[in-house]
Design a protein around this motif. Sequence first.
Motif, PDB file in Angstrom:
ATOM      1  N   ASN A 169      -1.516  13.024   9.273  1.00 31.81           N
ATOM      2  CA  ASN A 169      -2.635  12.101   9.439  1.00 31.81           C
ATOM      3  C   ASN A 169      -2.972  11.990  10.936  1.00 31.81           C
ATOM      4  N   GLU A 170      -4.243  12.160  11.280  1.00 31.31           N
ATOM      5  CA  GLU A 170      -4.655  12.182  12.689  1.00 31.31           C
ATOM      6  C   GLU A 170      -4.338  10.873  13.406  1.00 31.31           C
ATOM      7  N   TYR A 219      -3.628   1.302   3.892  1.00 30.56           N
ATOM      8  CA  TYR A 219      -2.346   1.496   4.567  1.00 30.56           C
ATOM      9  C   TYR A 219      -2.552   1.807   6.050  1.00 30.56           C
ATOM     10  N   GLU A 220      -3.528   2.658   6.348  1.00 32.85           N
ATOM     11  CA  GLU A 220      -3.792   3.046   7.735  1.00 32.85           C
ATOM     12  C   GLU A 220      -4.221   1.838   8.566  1.00 32.85           C
ATOM     13  N   THR A 221      -5.063   0.983   7.991  1.00 38.67           N
ATOM     14  CA  THR A 221      -5.504  -0.227   8.692  1.00 38.67           C
ATOM     15  C   THR A 221      -4.327  -1.152   8.976  1.00 38.67           C
ATOM     16  N   GLN A 222      -3.475  -1.337   7.961  1.00 38.27           N
ATOM     17  CA  GLN A 222      -2.304  -2.199   8.122  1.00 38.27           C
ATOM     18  C   GLN A 222      -1.307  -1.596   9.106  1.00 38.27           C
ATOM     19  N   TYR A 261       0.817  -1.207   0.000  1.00 35.80           N
ATOM     20  CA  TYR A 261       0.000   0.000   0.000  1.00 35.80           C
ATOM     21  C   TYR A 261       0.857   1.266   0.000  1.00 35.80           C
ATOM     22  N   ALA A 262       1.960   1.212   0.729  1.00 33.43           N
ATOM     23  CA  ALA A 262       2.861   2.368   0.770  1.00 33.43           C
ATOM     24  C   ALA A 262       3.402   2.670  -0.626  1.00 33.43           C
TER      25      ALA A 262
END
Length: 212
Positions: free
Chosen positions: A69-70, A35-38, A1-2
């Motif tokens: 990103n929060e 990506y955030e989930t991973q 994803y990155a």
Amino acid sequence: YAAAIRVLEQASEGNRELASDETYGKKLKYYKEKYETQFLKDLNELVSSGDYIAAGELITEASEIMPYNETVEEEKAKLQGKIPEYLNTFDPVTSSDWKFGGDAEDSFGVDHSDELNHIRLSATSKAEYELSGKYETISLYVAAGKGIDKSVKCKLKITAAVGGEYRYRECEVNASKAAEKISFNISGCTSLSFEVTGEGADIIMYSVRLEY
């Protein structure tokens, strides 16, 4: 994803039509959500196992891929005082020929440019930093740059100080010497300085982190 995020963002640089394309926007949003989930899954596993060094590296990568990103900032705040901090996030008080990034191939042909922070140093390179005294250890890697002559022997000197007490490490560098790890105690120290000596010096310093 990155990798997908990087490719999409690079493709849209300077391309207003692509950047405003609805399909492009949906793809970028999709990969960022994945990506955030991973990121959260991997970070939780690292923290649970007590691997704060790897957790810090993951947060640093996430901050570069998704700045401001929060979720990333919240997780970083939770681990304040546990994860290491990297030298390239600090501003030196004084410096000369001191800029992170760029070419980082060593004398053995190994490229260190993918490291989280790396810097190419010459005989005129030096810098001084102020510290809060809250760090326990500094660790880093040092290697000869690909441009160093085989006859050149140079040194990197690192000095930490608190009050009138000084602690330092000196590392000799030459073309036939493999990358070396340096680590020493800087507990309570409020200043940190780096200085290169030796005409013709070409040194790569990377993965410089301050640990609690």
